[in-house]
Write an enzyme that holds these catalytic residues in place. Sequence first.
Site, mmCIF file in Angstrom:
data_model
loop_
_atom_site.group_PDB
_atom_site.id
_atom_site.type_symbol
_atom_site.label_atom_id
_atom_site.label_comp_id
_atom_site.label_asym_id
_atom_site.label_seq_id
_atom_site.Cartn_x
_atom_site.Cartn_y
_atom_site.Cartn_z
ATOM 1 C CB CYS A 93 -1.802 7.620 0.941
ATOM 2 S SG CYS A 93 -2.661 6.248 1.578
ATOM 3 C CD GLU A 139 -2.478 -1.266 0.034
ATOM 4 O OE1 GLU A 139 -3.142 -0.526 -0.485
ATOM 5 O OE2 GLU A 139 -3.019 -2.470 -0.318
#
Length: 473
Positions: A281, A247
């Site tokens: 993010c 990720e």
Amino acid sequence: MREGLPIGAGWLPVEETAEVVFPYDGSTVGRAPVGTVELAGRALDEALAVAGQMARTPSHARRAALMGAHDALLARREEFERLLVLETGKPLVDCRVEVARTLVTLATAAEEVARLHGETVPLDLLPAGEGLVGFWTRRPIGVVVGITGFNYPLLLAAHKIAPALAAGCPVIVKPAPATPLATLLLVEVLRSVGAVPAAAVQLVTGDVEVGRALVEDRRIGAVSFTGSAAAGHAIARNAAPTKVVLELGSNAALVVAADADLEAAADAVVRGGYYASGQACISVQRVVVEEAVRADFLDLLAARMKDVVVGDPRLPETRVAPLIDERATSRVLGWVESAVSAGARLVTGPAPAGGRVITPTVLADVPDGVEVWDEEIFGPVVCVRAVADLEEAFETVNRSRYGLHVSVFTRSLATAFAAIERLEAGGVVVNEVPGFRADNMPYGGVKDSGIGREGPRFAIEEFTVTRMAIIRP
């Protein structure tokens, strides 16, 4: 908190500790144990020793471990919230959300234990298969190594630990050096439940070499990493052929169509661009707006900036607080300065707010080739660019090397489905922030934003392997 590191059945002493600092004022939160390569090796040995036992642990025990951890965390949620504020410097409102999402993750993983099963397969599609019985099951992949980022330390650790335990895998988690305390406390809570062997949940702190020792050991089954694209790529190379779930970074875009509800879009940019001080993010970084509504949208956005409260993260009204350290602060300010030098226009910010705090910033007319547009800024900065039409908007979004989450604001169902079809991202969100994430959904990216998916159901699939059984009675 206990001294030492949770390795094996107990807590092993360490020779060195490191100061954990409150990013807002530089005061000391506490001292955290510092692990070593040797301790990492010990943790791997202990995890491998209980891997068989974990694989045979019945479903009710794995579910009890996760629900027990959920209940214990729920009882201490305010303690965890305060600790997260102090070690991350993140606003209290965001830390409360993090704890709430961690609770959902633990409960959802516990529920998924009951859904971990296989299917029968008709083997007689060819004559040679007549009389054979076939079925497949999912088996634990082995030891899982989880490495987490500093921005959501508790939640990110839960997304490694909970699916691993649900799948029947021992797990070793390595938190970011700057924010190890909440994760240490979570592991202590998990081990105190006692439904699975203590060595099934271990934690090792330390530097890059400690991480390398964990991910490059060929005895492990999988690595799950959350962090930068550069670090993730290095882990994938060094860990091969071990399975990796990555990720990674993003520079999430929000597209504003000419027919959009501009008030809602402007609200979303403020809400989605500055939560966690931009250190997320999938926070809004790039806003791509059709030229026909550019001026009106910028006016609405600028008017809202004065309402974003900046300051002490311990206060419930604060929305933007300090970045994690001085290096991050200097980098963000430098990228903004470089963008302005390249032709971007400063709409608002960055103004001095003391220490590592950067006031919410909006840049307009940001060109390609500057870091604030091309890379992940991980700070309270939003970039706005106008385009002629939606065709150009989609092309602009897709030119990025990242592809985690994208959002589109529109009143048109046709535009919504065109975006879902054409935008290159792991998730496309319509009329909501790209930062929306329900912890039970599949979450992950394409291109440099990673590989594999998180969310308990989907991470359990990553942490298990299909085993086919063929029987001639």
